[in-house]
Design an enzyme around this catalytic site. Sequence first.
Site, PDB file in Angstrom:
ATOM      1  N   ARG A 119       0.815  -1.235   0.000  1.00 15.99           N
ATOM      2  CA  ARG A 119       0.000   0.000   0.000  1.00 15.99           C
ATOM      3  C   ARG A 119       0.841   1.274   0.000  1.00 15.99           C
ATOM      4  NH1 ARG A 119      -2.794  -3.325   3.619  1.00 15.99           N
ATOM      5  NH2 ARG A 119      -4.683  -4.172   2.705  1.00 15.99           N
ATOM      6  N   LYS A 141       1.811  11.436 -10.935  1.00 15.93           N
ATOM      7  CA  LYS A 141       0.951  10.566 -11.746  1.00 15.93           C
ATOM      8  C   LYS A 141       1.713   9.266 -12.003  1.00 15.93           C
ATOM      9  CE  LYS A 141      -2.102  13.669 -14.308  1.00 15.93           C
ATOM     10  NZ  LYS A 141      -2.446  14.252 -15.623  1.00 15.93           N
ATOM     11  N   GLU A 183       7.355  20.235 -24.986  1.00 22.01           N
ATOM     12  CA  GLU A 183       6.807  20.492 -23.642  1.00 22.01           C
ATOM     13  C   GLU A 183       7.390  21.788 -23.053  1.00 22.01           C
ATOM     14  OE1 GLU A 183       4.487  19.117 -21.786  1.00 22.01           O
ATOM     15  OE2 GLU A 183       4.109  17.186 -22.736  1.00 22.01           O
ATOM     16  N   LYS A 225       5.662  23.570 -13.339  1.00 26.50           N
ATOM     17  CA  LYS A 225       4.941  22.316 -13.080  1.00 26.50           C
ATOM     18  C   LYS A 225       4.775  22.119 -11.567  1.00 26.50           C
ATOM     19  CE  LYS A 225       3.553  17.886 -13.938  1.00 26.50           C
ATOM     20  NZ  LYS A 225       3.403  16.759 -14.794  1.00 26.50           N
ATOM     21  N   GLU A 235      -5.696  16.993 -10.300  1.00 26.33           N
ATOM     22  CA  GLU A 235      -6.248  17.499 -11.558  1.00 26.33           C
ATOM     23  C   GLU A 235      -7.735  17.810 -11.455  1.00 26.33           C
ATOM     24  OE1 GLU A 235      -4.980  15.180 -14.924  1.00 26.33           O
ATOM     25  OE2 GLU A 235      -5.368  16.825 -16.302  1.00 26.33           O
ATOM     26  N   ARG A 239      -4.546  22.049 -13.014  1.00 21.06           N
ATOM     27  CA  ARG A 239      -3.576  21.125 -13.631  1.00 21.06           C
ATOM     28  C   ARG A 239      -3.888  20.866 -15.107  1.00 21.06           C
ATOM     29  NH1 ARG A 239      -0.680  15.980 -10.642  1.00 21.06           N
ATOM     30  NH2 ARG A 239       0.549  15.332 -12.440  1.00 21.06           N
ATOM     31  N   ASN A 243      -2.226  20.458 -20.215  1.00 16.55           N
ATOM     32  CA  ASN A 243      -2.588  19.705 -21.419  1.00 16.55           C
ATOM     33  C   ASN A 243      -2.660  20.596 -22.655  1.00 16.55           C
ATOM     34  OD1 ASN A 243      -2.754  17.368 -19.935  1.00 16.55           O
ATOM     35  ND2 ASN A 243      -4.936  17.615 -19.509  1.00 16.55           N
ATOM     36  N   HIS A 246      -2.376  19.162 -26.103  1.00 16.56           N
ATOM     37  CA  HIS A 246      -2.383  17.698 -25.960  1.00 16.56           C
ATOM     38  C   HIS A 246      -3.608  17.017 -26.574  1.00 16.56           C
ATOM     39  CE1 HIS A 246       1.050  18.387 -23.466  1.00 16.56           C
ATOM     40  NE2 HIS A 246       1.126  17.139 -23.053  1.00 16.56           N
ATOM     41  N   HIS A 250      -2.504  14.093 -28.711  1.00 17.81           N
ATOM     42  CA  HIS A 250      -2.745  12.669 -28.430  1.00 17.81           C
ATOM     43  C   HIS A 250      -3.362  11.975 -29.640  1.00 17.81           C
ATOM     44  CE1 HIS A 250      -2.755  13.322 -23.800  1.00 17.81           C
ATOM     45  NE2 HIS A 250      -1.575  12.986 -24.241  1.00 17.81           N
ATOM     46  N   HIS A 262       6.232  12.412 -28.586  1.00 16.58           N
ATOM     47  CA  HIS A 262       5.173  13.170 -27.917  1.00 16.58           C
ATOM     48  C   HIS A 262       5.316  14.682 -28.155  1.00 16.58           C
ATOM     49  CE1 HIS A 262       2.293  14.214 -24.797  1.00 16.58           C
ATOM     50  NE2 HIS A 262       3.203  14.973 -24.212  1.00 16.58           N
TER      51      HIS A 262
HETATM   52  N1  GLY Z   1       1.419  15.472 -17.811  1.00 19.70           N
HETATM   53  C1  GLY Z   1       0.421  16.308 -17.306  1.00 19.70           C
HETATM   54  C2  GLY Z   1       0.261  16.231 -15.831  1.00 19.70           C
HETATM   55  O1  GLY Z   1       1.164  15.788 -15.139  1.00 19.70           O
HETATM   56  O2  GLY Z   1      -0.740  16.603 -15.317  1.00 19.70           O
END
Ligand code: GLY
Length: 358
Positions: A119, A141, A183, A225, A235, A239, A243, A246, A250, A262
């Site tokens: 956990r 993430k 980016e 960031k 998010e 956040r 994107n 994106h 994508h 990317h």
């Molecule tokens: N890659 C976008 C984020 O980390 O929210």
Amino acid sequence: MSEQQIEVGGVDPYKIVVGRSLLDSVVKEVSTKSTKVLIVHQIALTASAEVLREALVSAGFEAILAGVPDGEDSKRIEVASWCWQLLGQSDFTRTDTVIGFGGGAATDLAGFVAATWLRGVPVIHVPTTLLGMVDASIGGKTGINTTEGKNLVGSFYAPQAVFCDLDTLKTLPRNELLAGFGEVVKYGFISEPRILDLIEHDPATATDVDSDVFFEIISRCIEIKARVVSSDFKEAGLREILNYGHTLGHAIELAERFTWRHGAAISVGMVFVAELARLNGRLSESVVARHRSVLGSLGLPITYRADKWDQLLASMQRDKKSRGGNLRFVVLDDIGKPTIMTAPTSEMLFAAFQEIVD
Ligand code: GLY
């Protein structure tokens, strides 16, 4: 400038160290409560992962290497399961430490393995690609892909610390480094024009990993960031501005069966949303032109094939469905002023696309 420390706030705060020759700092970061360390690394980086392993062993830890496939191939349940097996076989406890070493896929996988073992055990990220440093390794993430799509299984799980050792970028192929600048440019448009100024002033120096200008640009991206994820870890709002470019990006990655990098795909995506905002009367022509000139100066693509529109629209619609809402685009009212445009008409989208066809 040789080293900078950037703090990420929120419920589980952590530091991001940007610098050069950070091996000793990574070793010192491992808690003395740990006896074991699992280094999840790309197989292609075995030699440098071994250097890290030996440094950890010299510091008194029992360190194990887990070499995983390059790129998205590592983000599979079978690979995660193999890592869990290694942890189980080595009696890895809750106070032991995982290190994610490699590009964004390797750190996503390492984060996922750490988040799920017992956990949650501590994870330290050591990204070795530009994309990993300015994006994937920051913000917690973690995840793996399923046959139905990318990142469908995962969690938000804050690392203990992130070490961005710019020396690791020296061996990165030039085209991969430049693609990572997609980016970087994104951060310039959504938040900080100084990044754009530095690239425009001298693209060669800006993309020279040994230069102070490069150090400044990367640190500024990481600061942005860090600021965004500090205020919106899961998010829920802000956040989403990350994107920018994106949504179409994508769709292009999918249309190109992930043979495009990317950063290249989101480069086209940013020009597209800039045109969308201009057609909506939000963004000036000069800012749209700046998108083309700064991305073009880095050799990034700024146009796309006309015959692919139906396919791109269909995959953007599918993506929208999986997020359970309207088609949403991050657009700019000006540089540093991102906002969300919801449900633009298909005529409007097509018109914007016409502005970017080859
Ligand atoms: N890659 C976008 C984020 O980390 O929210």
